[in-house]
Design an enzyme around this catalytic site. Structure first.
Site, PDB file in Angstrom:
ATOM      1  N   GLU A  27       0.626  -1.238   0.311  1.00 58.58           N
ATOM      2  CA  GLU A  27       0.002  -0.151  -0.324  1.00 58.58           C
ATOM      3  C   GLU A  27       0.821   0.958   0.046  1.00 58.58           C
ATOM      4  O   GLU A  27       2.222   1.114   0.314  1.00 58.58           O
ATOM      5  CB  GLU A  27      -0.922  -0.158   1.154  1.00 58.58           C
ATOM      6  CG  GLU A  27      -2.479   1.387   1.343  1.00 58.58           C
ATOM      7  CD  GLU A  27      -3.039   1.121   2.535  1.00 58.58           C
ATOM      8  OE1 GLU A  27      -3.084   1.755   2.891  1.00 58.58           O
ATOM      9  OE2 GLU A  27      -2.493   0.065   3.479  1.00 58.58           O
ATOM     10  N   ASN A  72      -6.578   1.076   2.796  1.00 56.19           N
ATOM     11  CA  ASN A  72      -7.053   2.965   2.499  1.00 56.19           C
ATOM     12  C   ASN A  72      -6.643   4.068   1.819  1.00 56.19           C
ATOM     13  O   ASN A  72      -7.346   4.442   1.106  1.00 56.19           O
ATOM     14  CB  ASN A  72      -7.067   3.817   3.756  1.00 56.19           C
ATOM     15  CG  ASN A  72      -7.948   2.572   5.815  1.00 56.19           C
ATOM     16  OD1 ASN A  72      -8.616   1.954   5.265  1.00 56.19           O
ATOM     17  ND2 ASN A  72      -7.162   2.839   7.232  1.00 56.19           N
ATOM     18  N   ASN A 172     -11.986  -1.127  -0.931  1.00 52.37           N
ATOM     19  CA  ASN A 172     -11.661  -1.075   0.149  1.00 52.37           C
ATOM     20  C   ASN A 172     -12.431  -1.187   2.058  1.00 52.37           C
ATOM     21  O   ASN A 172     -12.246   0.093   1.842  1.00 52.37           O
ATOM     22  CB  ASN A 172     -10.385  -0.929   0.266  1.00 52.37           C
ATOM     23  CG  ASN A 172      -9.363  -0.841   1.880  1.00 52.37           C
ATOM     24  OD1 ASN A 172      -8.872  -2.418   1.666  1.00 52.37           O
ATOM     25  ND2 ASN A 172      -9.425  -0.443   2.838  1.00 52.37           N
ATOM     26  N   GLU A 173     -12.099  -1.908   2.767  1.00 54.24           N
ATOM     27  CA  GLU A 173     -13.158  -1.809   4.058  1.00 54.24           C
ATOM     28  C   GLU A 173     -13.979  -0.937   4.006  1.00 54.24           C
ATOM     29  O   GLU A 173     -14.302  -0.209   4.924  1.00 54.24           O
ATOM     30  CB  GLU A 173     -12.009  -0.865   4.429  1.00 54.24           C
ATOM     31  CG  GLU A 173     -11.206  -2.682   5.364  1.00 54.24           C
ATOM     32  CD  GLU A 173      -9.946  -2.119   6.424  1.00 54.24           C
ATOM     33  OE1 GLU A 173     -10.160  -0.861   7.226  1.00 54.24           O
ATOM     34  OE2 GLU A 173      -9.250  -2.771   6.542  1.00 54.24           O
ATOM     35  N   TYR A 244      -6.333  -8.147  12.434  1.00 53.37           N
ATOM     36  CA  TYR A 244      -5.294  -7.586  12.419  1.00 53.37           C
ATOM     37  C   TYR A 244      -5.029  -8.525  14.310  1.00 53.37           C
ATOM     38  O   TYR A 244      -6.660  -8.033  15.331  1.00 53.37           O
ATOM     39  CB  TYR A 244      -5.080  -6.536  12.835  1.00 53.37           C
ATOM     40  CG  TYR A 244      -4.738  -6.151  11.909  1.00 53.37           C
ATOM     41  CD1 TYR A 244      -3.204  -6.132  11.020  1.00 53.37           C
ATOM     42  CD2 TYR A 244      -5.526  -5.629  10.984  1.00 53.37           C
ATOM     43  CE1 TYR A 244      -3.098  -5.692   8.885  1.00 53.37           C
ATOM     44  CE2 TYR A 244      -5.124  -5.221   9.823  1.00 53.37           C
ATOM     45  CZ  TYR A 244      -4.317  -4.977   8.718  1.00 53.37           C
ATOM     46  OH  TYR A 244      -3.569  -4.866   7.105  1.00 53.37           O
ATOM     47  N   GLU A 292      -6.425  -8.705   4.199  1.00 56.73           N
ATOM     48  CA  GLU A 292      -5.476  -8.446   5.463  1.00 56.73           C
ATOM     49  C   GLU A 292      -5.108  -9.367   6.286  1.00 56.73           C
ATOM     50  O   GLU A 292      -6.722  -9.339   6.970  1.00 56.73           O
ATOM     51  CB  GLU A 292      -5.623  -7.285   5.554  1.00 56.73           C
ATOM     52  CG  GLU A 292      -5.665  -6.094   4.251  1.00 56.73           C
ATOM     53  CD  GLU A 292      -6.226  -3.945   4.752  1.00 56.73           C
ATOM     54  OE1 GLU A 292      -5.724  -4.103   5.718  1.00 56.73           O
ATOM     55  OE2 GLU A 292      -6.160  -3.824   3.902  1.00 56.73           O
ATOM     56  N   GLN A 350       1.551  -5.615   5.404  1.00 55.37           N
ATOM     57  CA  GLN A 350       2.491  -5.508   4.707  1.00 55.37           C
ATOM     58  C   GLN A 350       3.601  -6.255   4.125  1.00 55.37           C
ATOM     59  O   GLN A 350       3.768  -7.019   4.928  1.00 55.37           O
ATOM     60  CB  GLN A 350       2.140  -4.312   4.691  1.00 55.37           C
ATOM     61  CG  GLN A 350       1.014  -3.524   4.516  1.00 55.37           C
ATOM     62  CD  GLN A 350       0.877  -2.121   3.897  1.00 55.37           C
ATOM     63  OE1 GLN A 350       1.348  -1.107   3.439  1.00 55.37           O
ATOM     64  NE2 GLN A 350      -0.490  -1.207   4.154  1.00 55.37           N
TER      65      GLN A 350
END
Length: 506
Positions: A27, A72, A172-173, A244, A292, A350
Site C-alpha cells: 500500500e 485505505n 477496500n473496507e 489483525y 489483510e 504488509q
C-alpha cells in the site's frame, strides 16, 4: 513435559494448497513503497529504482500475489495520476494516512516490480470517491491490447503488452467509518454489483472480490456480508476478510491463541455466504480472500499523536516483531491452510516496513523480521494437499477464548511424480513454559521417514531481529525424532513454531 498426539491420514483431505494463500500487500502507506521496495539512488537500486536487496527477500519469502495500491489509500486514489512521465505526475494529499503522495511510483513501476518479484498482481479499484466509470477506465488501461484511448495511452507510456491483471478488489473496507467514501452495506453492495457487472462486460473471466468486514468485531459483522452478497452475489467470486491481532495488557496466553478467532471469523463468513447462496438459489460458492491479516499493535498506533504535517513517506506503524509474534503468525498460517477449501487467497499485510516481515532503512540495509520465517517456510513447504489433523493435547485457560489447545497443527502432502512423496506437519506449541512431546501417528503413511524438524523459538519470547542483529531469531534444526510402531515422536519447545518434514523414497 506435556504430551500430545495427532493422526495424519490421506483420507482427511481438506483441499489442494492454493498458491494464492501466500500473498502479501503493498500500500502507498508509510515507507512500504518509498524507501521500501522503491528507492532510486540506493546502492542496491536497479535501473527502475527498485531495491534489489528487498526484491531478493521478497523472492525468498515466497510471496505469490500482491494486493495494490491499498488499503485505505485506494479510496482516494486517482489512478491516472500514477501513469505517464514522472515529472508530469501531480502531487496529491493522501487523506487516509495524512501524508503527501508524489506518484513517483505508479502503475507501470508496480507492474515492472511485480514481474521482477515473480508475483501475481491483485489490483484494488477506488469505490470510495470514484465509481463504475473510473474502474472501467483502469481495466481498459491495464488489460486491453490496444486500439482504444486508454490502452493506446498505456502503449504510449511504454507498455505495449497488457498487464493482464486477473484479480480485482472492488474497493477496500467500505464498512469502516474511517474510510474515505464510507458506505452502508446496501450502498456498497449496489455499487460493487454495478461495477462488477460492467467489468465483466469487458472480460467475463475476471476474478472479483467484494469487501467484507474490516474485522469480526465490527458492529455490522455478519449483517454486512449478508447484505453485500445479496446485492452482488452473481458478480463476485470472493468476499474479503481482514483481521489483525496483538497482545493486550500482557495477556500472552490469549494472544498465542489468536488462530481461534481467525477460525471463528472464517467459519462465520462461510456460513453467511452459504446462507445467501441458498436464499438466492445460486449454484456457485463464494470463496474467501483473507487479503489483510497480521500481527499489528494497533493500540500503540492509536495512542500516538497523529501527524499534523503532510510528510512524504513518513514512518508509520513500523512494528518490531518478536518471537511470540512469529509464533502467532505461524498459528494464523495454520488456520488459513486448514480452511483451504474456502480461503483460496490471502495477503499478509504488509510487505515492507509497515507491519511487515521485511524491514529496510533509507540508503541502508534490509533484513528479515521474526515473522518472515514462518511465512517463508509455509510458502516453501506447504504443497500438494492440505490434510486436517486433530491434535489431542492439554488445554489452558485464556481470558478471551476460554479453554484452548496447547498444540495447533495442520499437514500437507505432496505426491511426487517420481514417487518421492513429501509430508509436512506445521505445529505451534502455545504453552509458555512447558515442552510438548508430540506423537504423530503415521500408520496411514508407511515408509515415511523424518528428514527435518525446524524450530523457531528463543529463551526470550520478546527477542527480535534488528538492523544491528538481524539474525538473532531464525529457525534452527532440532532433532528429527524417532519412529516407533508407525509413530514419530518430536519435542516442541515452549512458544514455538515447528515444521516437521518427512519423505518417502519411493
Amino acid at each position: 513435559m506435556l504430551h500430545a498426539s495427532l493422526t495424519v491420514d490421506p483420507a482427511f483431505r481438506v483441499a489442494d494448497v492454493s498458491p494464492r494463500t501466500f500473498g502479501s500487500f503493498v500500500e502507498h502507506m508509510g515507507r512500504c513503497v518509498y524507501t521500501g521496495i522503491y528507492e532510486p539512488g540506493h546502492p542496491q537500486a536497479d535501473e527502475d529504482g527498485l531495491r534489489r536487496d528487498v526484491l531478493d527477500l521478497v523472492r525468498e519469502l515466497g510471496v505469490t500475489t500482491v494486493r495494490y495500491p491499498g488499503g485505505n489509500f485506494v479510496s482516494g486514489f486517482r489512478w491516472e495520476d500514477s501513469v505517464g512521465p514522472v515529472a508530469d505526475r501531480p502531487t496529491r494529499l493522501d487523506l487516509a494516512w495524512h501524508s503527501t503522495e508524489t506518484n513517483a511510483f505508479g502503475l507501470h513501476e508496480f507492474h515492472r516490480w511485480a514481474q521482477k518479484a515473480g508475483v501475481e498482481p491483485m489490483m484494488a479499484v477506488n469505490l470510495g470517491t470514484r465509481g463504475v466509470a473510473e474502474a472501467l477506465d483502469l481495466l481498459e488501461y491495464c488489460n486491453h491490447p490496444g486500439g482504444t484511448a486508454w490502452s493506446d495511452q498505456r502503449i504510449k507510456n511504454g507498455a505495449p503488452d497488457p498487464f493482464g491483471i486477473r484479480m480485482w478488489c472492488l474497493g477496500n473496507e467500505m464498512d469502516g467509518p474511517w474510510q474515505t467514501g464510507h458506505k452502508t452495506a446496501a450502498e456498497y453492495g449496489r455499487i460493487a454489483a454495478e461495477t462488477g457487472r460492467a467489468m465483466r462486460m469487458v472480460d467475463p473471466t475476471l476474478e472479483l472480490i467484494a469487501c467484507g468486514s474490516s474485522s469480526s468485531s465490527m458492529p455490522t459483522f455478519g449483517a454486512w456480508e449478508a447484505t453485500v452478497l445479496e446485492e452482488a452475489y452473481e458478480q463476485v467470486d470472493y468476499i474479503s476478510c481482514h483481521a489483525y491481532y496483538e497482545e493486550l495488557d500482557g495477556d500472552l496466553g490469549s494472544f498465542l491463541a489468536s488462530g481461534v478467532d481467525m477460525d471463528h471469523f472464517v467459519e462465520s463468513v462461510v456460513s453467511t455466504a452459504d446462507h445467501v447462496r441458498a436464499k438466492l438459489r445460486q449454484k456457485k460458492r463464494i470463496n474467501l480472500s483473507f487479503d489483510e491479516w497480521n500481527v499489528w499493535y494497533n493500540t500503540r498506533f492509536e495512542a500516538q499523536d497523529k501527524p499534523t504535517d503532510w510528510a512524504v513517506a513518513p514512518r508509520v506503524i513500523e512494528d518490531e516483531y518478536n518471537v511470540a509474534d512469529a509464533v502467532v503468525v505461524g498459528g494464523l498460517l495454520i488456520s488459513l491452510l486448514r480452511h483451504s477449501d474456502r480461503v483460496t487467497a490471502a495477503c499478509l499485510a504488509q510487505l515492507v516496513n509497515v507491519i511487515a516481515p521485511i524491514r529496510s532503512e533509507p540508503g541502508g540495509p534490509s533484513w528479515r523480521q521474526t515473522t518472515f520465517h514462518p511465512f517463508a517456510q509455509a510458502a516453501r513447504h506447504a504443497r500438494g494437499t492440505v490434510l486436517r489433523v486433530e491434535p489431542v493435547a492439554p488445554v489452558y485457560d485464556t481470558k478471551r477464548f476460554g479453554e484452548v489447545s496447547v498444540v495447533d497443527a495442520v499437514a500437507t502432502h505432496l505426491a511426487g511424480a517420481d514417487g518421492a512423496d513429501e509430508l509436512t506437519v506445521f505445529a505451534v506449541n502455545r504453552h509458555q513454559s512447558e515442552d510438548v512431546e508430540l506423537a504423530i501417528d503415521l500408520r496411514a503413511f508407511p515408509g515415511y521417514t523424518p528428514v527435518e524438524h525446524s524450530v523457531l523459538n528463543d529463551t526470550d519470547v520478546r527477542a527480535t531481529n534488528t538492523q544491528d542483529n538481524p539474525g538473532r531469531v531464525r529457525p534452527r534444526e532440532a532433532g528429527t525424532g524417532f519412529v516407533t510402531d508407525g509413530r514419530l515422536t518430536v519435542s516442541l519447545p515452549p512458544v514455538s513454531w515447528n515444521v516437521i518434514r518427512l519423505r518417502h523414497a519411493g
